[in-house]
Design an enzyme around this catalytic site. Sequence first.
Site, PDB file in Angstrom:
ATOM      1  N   CYS A   1      -5.431 -10.879  23.567  1.00 23.07           N
ATOM      2  CA  CYS A   1      -4.937  -9.999  22.500  1.00 23.07           C
ATOM      3  C   CYS A   1      -3.890  -9.037  23.057  1.00 23.07           C
ATOM      4  CB  CYS A   1      -6.092  -9.227  21.868  1.00 23.07           C
ATOM      5  SG  CYS A   1      -7.057  -8.315  23.072  1.00 23.07           S
TER       6      CYS A   1
ATOM      7  N   TYR B   1     -16.362 -13.591  28.547  1.00 18.80           N
ATOM      8  CA  TYR B   1     -16.142 -12.605  27.478  1.00 18.80           C
ATOM      9  C   TYR B   1     -16.467 -13.290  26.140  1.00 18.80           C
ATOM     10  CZ  TYR B   1     -13.125 -10.800  31.198  1.00 18.80           C
ATOM     11  OH  TYR B   1     -12.618 -10.378  32.393  1.00 18.80           O
TER      12      TYR B   1
ATOM     13  N   CYS C   1      -7.782   0.041   1.374  1.00 12.40           N
ATOM     14  CA  CYS C   1      -6.882  -0.548   2.363  1.00 12.40           C
ATOM     15  C   CYS C   1      -6.488  -1.970   1.948  1.00 12.40           C
ATOM     16  CB  CYS C   1      -7.587  -0.573   3.722  1.00 12.40           C
ATOM     17  SG  CYS C   1      -6.713  -1.516   4.962  1.00 12.40           S
TER      18      CYS C   1
ATOM     19  N   CYS D   1       0.848  -1.188   0.000  1.00 16.25           N
ATOM     20  CA  CYS D   1       0.000   0.000   0.000  1.00 16.25           C
ATOM     21  C   CYS D   1       0.887   1.243   0.000  1.00 16.25           C
ATOM     22  CB  CYS D   1      -0.872  -0.030   1.248  1.00 16.25           C
ATOM     23  SG  CYS D   1      -1.730   1.494   1.583  1.00 16.25           S
TER      24      CYS D   1
ATOM     25  N   CYS E   1      -1.470   0.092   9.589  1.00 15.19           N
ATOM     26  CA  CYS E   1      -0.351  -0.861   9.583  1.00 15.19           C
ATOM     27  C   CYS E   1       0.851  -0.206  10.255  1.00 15.19           C
ATOM     28  CB  CYS E   1       0.059  -1.205   8.154  1.00 15.19           C
ATOM     29  SG  CYS E   1      -1.161  -2.160   7.256  1.00 15.19           S
TER      30      CYS E   1
ATOM     31  N   GLU F   1     -21.142 -12.264  28.810  1.00 14.42           N
ATOM     32  CA  GLU F   1     -20.784 -11.158  27.910  1.00 14.42           C
ATOM     33  C   GLU F   1     -21.462  -9.879  28.384  1.00 14.42           C
ATOM     34  OE1 GLU F   1     -18.903 -10.374  25.112  1.00 14.42           O
ATOM     35  OE2 GLU F   1     -19.968  -8.473  25.138  1.00 14.42           O
TER      36      GLU F   1
HETATM   37  N1  SAH Z   1     -14.701 -14.691  22.614  1.00 14.37           N
HETATM   38  C1  SAH Z   1     -15.346 -13.815  21.681  1.00 14.37           C
HETATM   39  C2  SAH Z   1     -15.206 -12.316  22.014  1.00 14.37           C
HETATM   40  C3  SAH Z   1     -13.867 -11.821  22.447  1.00 14.37           C
HETATM   41  S1  SAH Z   1     -13.659 -10.066  22.478  1.00 14.37           S
HETATM   42  C4  SAH Z   1     -14.874 -14.090  20.275  1.00 14.37           C
HETATM   43  O1  SAH Z   1     -13.857 -14.715  20.084  1.00 14.37           O
HETATM   44  O2  SAH Z   1     -15.549 -13.661  19.339  1.00 14.37           O
HETATM   45  C5  SAH Z   1     -13.986  -9.647  24.102  1.00 14.37           C
HETATM   46  C6  SAH Z   1     -15.448  -9.556  24.445  1.00 14.37           C
HETATM   47  O3  SAH Z   1     -15.539  -9.221  25.822  1.00 14.37           O
HETATM   48  C7  SAH Z   1     -16.245  -8.504  23.704  1.00 14.37           C
HETATM   49  O4  SAH Z   1     -17.382  -9.103  23.164  1.00 14.37           O
HETATM   50  C8  SAH Z   1     -16.630  -7.480  24.796  1.00 14.37           C
HETATM   51  O5  SAH Z   1     -17.889  -6.907  24.583  1.00 14.37           O
HETATM   52  C9  SAH Z   1     -16.629  -8.332  26.033  1.00 14.37           C
HETATM   53  N2  SAH Z   1     -16.367  -7.688  27.323  1.00 14.37           N
HETATM   54  C10 SAH Z   1     -15.609  -6.606  27.579  1.00 14.37           C
HETATM   55  N3  SAH Z   1     -15.531  -6.391  28.900  1.00 14.37           N
HETATM   56  C11 SAH Z   1     -16.245  -7.367  29.501  1.00 14.37           C
HETATM   57  C12 SAH Z   1     -16.526  -7.700  30.870  1.00 14.37           C
HETATM   58  N4  SAH Z   1     -16.044  -6.968  31.876  1.00 14.37           N
HETATM   59  N5  SAH Z   1     -17.281  -8.777  31.112  1.00 14.37           N
HETATM   60  C13 SAH Z   1     -17.772  -9.532  30.103  1.00 14.37           C
HETATM   61  N6  SAH Z   1     -17.540  -9.264  28.801  1.00 14.37           N
HETATM   62  C14 SAH Z   1     -16.790  -8.194  28.503  1.00 14.37           C
END
Ligand code: SAH
Length: 495
Positions: A450, A346, A180, A88, A97, A367
């Site tokens: 992450c 999460y 992009c 790019c 990036c 979630e």
């Molecule tokens: N495991 C899922 C999402 C991971 S991303 C996948 O792989 O698709 C992290 C997620 O945590 C998001 O959906 C976000 O909304 C949620 N999140 C953020 N803070 C949180 C909390 N304190 N308790 C529960 N969920 C939360």
Amino acid sequence: MQKNEVVTVTIEDIGVNGEGIGRVNGYTQRAHRNACAPRGELMYTLFIKDSMIGDVVEAKIIKAKKSYGYARLMKILTPSKYRVQPKCEFARKCGGCQIQEMAYAQQLAFKQRKVKQNLERIGGFDAEYLEQIMEPIQGMEEPFGYRNKAQFPFGTDKQGNIITGFYAERTHDIVFHTDCALGVPVNREILELTLQFMRKHHISAYDEKTGQGDLRHVLIRYGFTTKEIMVCFVLNRAGKRNFDRRTKGKRVWLPAQDELVKALAKIPGMTSISVSPHTEKSNVIMGDSFEVIWGQPYITDYIGKVKYQISPLSFYQVNPVQTEKLYGCALEYANLHGTETVWDLYCGIGTISLILAQRAKQVYGVEIVPQAVADARNNAKINGIKNAEFYEGRAEDVLPNYYAQFAKSHPGQQARADVIVVDPPRKGCEESLLQTMVEMKAERIVYVSCDSATLARDLKYLCGEGYELKKVQVVDMFPMTVHVETVVLMSKVKE
Ligand code: SAH
């Protein structure tokens, strides 16, 4: 060393944000005046964006601290052997990036090393032990065009033209481009159509400083397996409360809105067009609600055999090719046989939960985003999965409450889990949650992360509470950027 000084530097290392690091002889005037600073010359560390290990560069100092500073790359005197031609033309300017000019094999080595170093330095794990248990990083065969989602901001350039693109690193200055290299080709068509429409009907771009203007962002999602497309415009408009009763709640959000909708609906695969009202002055991209203006409120996509409906406000992994590898690894580490009780904390729209549910007795997902929980429940339903249940709330509230309630309603017993999967945002897990996980005596904890720094911190805690680190798999979900995902298996030490 002082601001605006130009120096020649050999780059020897790479920083956490992908910048090159080099050392030169010298000191700042401030260091010189400071009685504690060593006298005479010392090695001065410079962080230089866009330079890489092996380069010899000429750089201009833009910020001089006592023993380190930041410099701007002026000229590459001798290029590193790891340098490649970026795909790019905006690679350097654009903040999307960070390391596109680095050979991909080198990017992978950097990411593996970054995770390992964090586990050593922050987690306190032994380097040799890590060497044994860390699997080789999983990279991509084709590390471009991998993103199924993009959020483009709108703005105005100095001449008053409406532009879109991505922010330059650490600023909110938009680098104007519609093509992009990490995204899908259809992004360009959607952006060009939108820009044309805005110009024609005098729709303004949002101005972050004044809070004025119409269009803030556009979210584009593309289902890699179904080829379905979603477009959601984030508008500087008040939400539902101001609904126009004369149109029976069906609101016209933009002048000549139907013209835009008609043009977009012609794009093959277009499935969902919506708006998300958002008037708050903040860095949060999406508003907290959305309204469909054409088509369905979601697109459908598959990960493996599981089908997911994804709405504009829900989290969904951005790299579907690598997600399969990531989830495959999480499933392998969970080592399920059909008898287990599993928590997926999460859980987003239930992606991991539903994959686990196929091999477990019961899965509980937690979630925080209500829309994502609704999606998760619906996804269980459309896949005919009956052994997955979802709770809405903060993981650090829901799990401890569940544990406490269970003790009350089952005197003399404790809530137990066989496997707990966590996949928190960058800030990692709160200690109160980790504590409850330990109390629930899970045999295995699978941690998907992450951010390897907060991962390392949380693993250290778990290791102090009777767990040991068994396996580590780094997966490159975000080629050309410094970001990476890690899956880790922790096992309970036998008592
Ligand atoms: N495991 C899922 C999402 C991971 S991303 C996948 O792989 O698709 C992290 C997620 O945590 C998001 O959906 C976000 O909304 C949620 N999140 C953020 N803070 C949180 C909390 N304190 N308790 C529960 N969920 C939360």
